[in-house]
Design an enzyme around this catalytic site. Structure first.
Site, PDB file in Angstrom:
ATOM      1  N   LYS A  79      -4.221   7.211  -9.698  1.00 28.87           N
ATOM      2  CA  LYS A  79      -4.417   5.621  -9.788  1.00 28.87           C
ATOM      3  C   LYS A  79      -4.480   5.300 -11.248  1.00 28.87           C
ATOM      4  O   LYS A  79      -3.776   3.992 -11.664  1.00 28.87           O
ATOM      5  CB  LYS A  79      -5.586   5.195  -9.142  1.00 28.87           C
ATOM      6  CG  LYS A  79      -5.530   5.508  -7.577  1.00 28.87           C
ATOM      7  CD  LYS A  79      -6.718   4.744  -6.844  1.00 28.87           C
ATOM      8  CE  LYS A  79      -6.279   3.372  -6.711  1.00 28.87           C
ATOM      9  NZ  LYS A  79      -5.220   2.959  -6.228  1.00 28.87           N
ATOM     10  N   GLY A  80      -5.018   5.872 -12.216  1.00 35.17           N
ATOM     11  CA  GLY A  80      -5.028   5.595 -13.496  1.00 35.17           C
ATOM     12  C   GLY A  80      -3.654   5.445 -14.137  1.00 35.17           C
ATOM     13  O   GLY A  80      -3.183   4.633 -14.819  1.00 35.17           O
ATOM     14  N   GLY A 110      -2.255  -6.760   2.084  1.00 37.95           N
ATOM     15  CA  GLY A 110      -1.013  -5.756   2.448  1.00 37.95           C
ATOM     16  C   GLY A 110       0.077  -7.181   3.008  1.00 37.95           C
ATOM     17  O   GLY A 110       0.319  -7.936   2.088  1.00 37.95           O
ATOM     18  N   GLY A 111       0.541  -7.082   4.268  1.00 38.72           N
ATOM     19  CA  GLY A 111       1.467  -8.181   4.565  1.00 38.72           C
ATOM     20  C   GLY A 111       1.167  -9.385   4.691  1.00 38.72           C
ATOM     21  O   GLY A 111       1.803 -10.308   5.015  1.00 38.72           O
ATOM     22  N   ASP A 153       1.520  14.234  -7.632  1.00 37.96           N
ATOM     23  CA  ASP A 153       1.690  14.065  -6.317  1.00 37.96           C
ATOM     24  C   ASP A 153       2.452  15.295  -5.587  1.00 37.96           C
ATOM     25  O   ASP A 153       3.778  15.147  -6.155  1.00 37.96           O
ATOM     26  CB  ASP A 153       2.089  12.722  -5.967  1.00 37.96           C
ATOM     27  CG  ASP A 153       1.121  11.477  -6.318  1.00 37.96           C
ATOM     28  OD1 ASP A 153      -0.043  11.982  -6.592  1.00 37.96           O
ATOM     29  OD2 ASP A 153       1.351  10.323  -6.569  1.00 37.96           O
ATOM     30  N   GLY A 157       8.189   6.999  -3.293  1.00 35.82           N
ATOM     31  CA  GLY A 157       7.180   7.420  -4.614  1.00 35.82           C
ATOM     32  C   GLY A 157       6.121   6.300  -5.360  1.00 35.82           C
ATOM     33  O   GLY A 157       6.183   5.296  -4.733  1.00 35.82           O
ATOM     34  N   ASP A 203      -1.353   0.143  -6.976  1.00 35.22           N
ATOM     35  CA  ASP A 203      -1.369   0.376  -8.268  1.00 35.22           C
ATOM     36  C   ASP A 203      -0.540  -0.253  -9.050  1.00 35.22           C
ATOM     37  O   ASP A 203      -0.920  -0.909 -10.144  1.00 35.22           O
ATOM     38  CB  ASP A 203      -1.089   2.023  -8.503  1.00 35.22           C
ATOM     39  CG  ASP A 203      -2.213   2.722  -7.878  1.00 35.22           C
ATOM     40  OD1 ASP A 203      -3.482   2.443  -7.782  1.00 35.22           O
ATOM     41  OD2 ASP A 203      -1.911   3.964  -7.748  1.00 35.22           O
ATOM     42  N   GLY A 254      -0.464 -10.920   2.013  1.00 31.48           N
ATOM     43  CA  GLY A 254      -0.370 -11.048   0.618  1.00 31.48           C
ATOM     44  C   GLY A 254      -1.706 -10.960  -0.092  1.00 31.48           C
ATOM     45  O   GLY A 254      -2.163  -9.767   0.259  1.00 31.48           O
TER      46      GLY A 254
END
Length: 300
Positions: A39-40, A214-215, A12, A279, A244, A217
């Site tokens: 992602k993995g 997200g926010g 990244d 990060g 992830d 839940g």
């Protein structure tokens, strides 16, 4: 080992800026950071930090980016016997993080796009749970699911980034993990109707659907029950690794024998904790941090 992650590994390149640029626009940002990702690899690190025994099957190139990823996976204690090296560029992700913690990402797949069924392990000794994503070829995802399902291994797929799934893959999935946008794309239902949309996917033969909101839940749906997990309140710094982290910790808890409600709670708390640091892999909490934060979390 108990968890095998088959998926992508990237480096990244991350920049914080006031906001993401619009088409044709240049936005000045802060200093660039070069960090391990994909992602993995992210989900493998999240599962390992959560206490699972983890092996990773993926592909890197033979270039200057590969050592960044390999070192991070090694430091996390992940078994790399199935990590392949190919004569192509390694995967790279270009990430812009805005002041409000949201991110925009462009991925150059590189070696990830060349990970094939021939690169999968020939034996699955000691594996109880397989976790995959969609930054590798569809044919590789399907082959891994077919082989592990035949061996009695639980198959989890994080369908990100969203793309149509082949019909033969659905009944191989014990757990499908999606966010609200991916759920809408896969089900065809409007966003905001998550429970109904998740139930519609169950008709395609899979075991359970878990939706991150997200926010708001997360929720889980199977043929008989719905679980709703409220979001764990935190001050958001960077959302890059949250999804992830959720997937990796959920799998680690399930592999450790936890019931779904307990695993959902731990994954939700861990995903929130990951938003409090900059990060992806660097932000992922340890098992002890997750346990400490679980106090006061609840599930409906």
């Amino acid at each position: 080992m108990s968890v095998l992650v088959v998926g992508s590994a990237n480096t990244d390149i991350l920049v914080r800026a006031r906001r993401a640029p619009q088409p044709g626009e240049t936005v000045l940002g802060g200093d660039a950071q070069v960090l391990p990702g994909g992602k993995g690899a992210n989900q493998a690190v999240a599962a390992a930090r959560a206490g699972a025994e983890v092996a990773f099957c993926g592909a890197l190139g033979r270039d200057t980016f590969a050592p960044v990823v390999r070192q991070a996976l090694t430091e996390a204690g992940i078994d790399l016997r199935y990590l392949r090296e190919l004569d192509v560029p390694s995967g790279v992700a270009l990430i812009t993080i805005s002041e409000d913690g949201e991110n925009s990402i462009t991925v150059a797949s590189g070696a990830n796009a060349r990970l094939s069924a021939d690169d999968l392990p020939e034996r699955w000794d000691g594996v109880t749970h397989l976790l995959m994503q969609q930054e590798i070829p569809e044919a590789t995802v399907l082959a891994a699911a077919q082989r592990t399902k035949a061996a009695g291994i639980k198959v989890l797929l994080n369908a990100a980034p969203a793309r149509p799934l082949p019909a033969e893959l659905w009944p191989l999935l014990d757990v499908l993990i999606v966010n609200e946008h991916e759920l809408a794309q896969l089900s065809g239902a409007p966003e905001g109707q998550e429970e109904g949309a998740a139930r519609s996917l169950l008709g395609r033969g899979l075991g359970r659907v878990i939706v991150t909101l997200g926010g708001r839940g997360s929720l889980a749906v199977d043929g008989e029950q719905v679980w709703r997990q409220p979001a764990h309140p935190v001050q958001v710094i960077d959302t890059t690794g949250a999804g992830d982290t959720f997937c990796g910790v959920l799998t680690a808890w399930l592999a450790g024998g936890a019931e779904l409600a307990e695993a959902l709670r731990a994954a939700s708390v861990a995903g929130a904790l990951a938003c409090t640091r900059l990060g992806a892999q660097a932000a992922m909490p340890t098992h002890s941090e997750i346990e400490a934060a679980l106090t006061g979390s609840a599930i409906d």
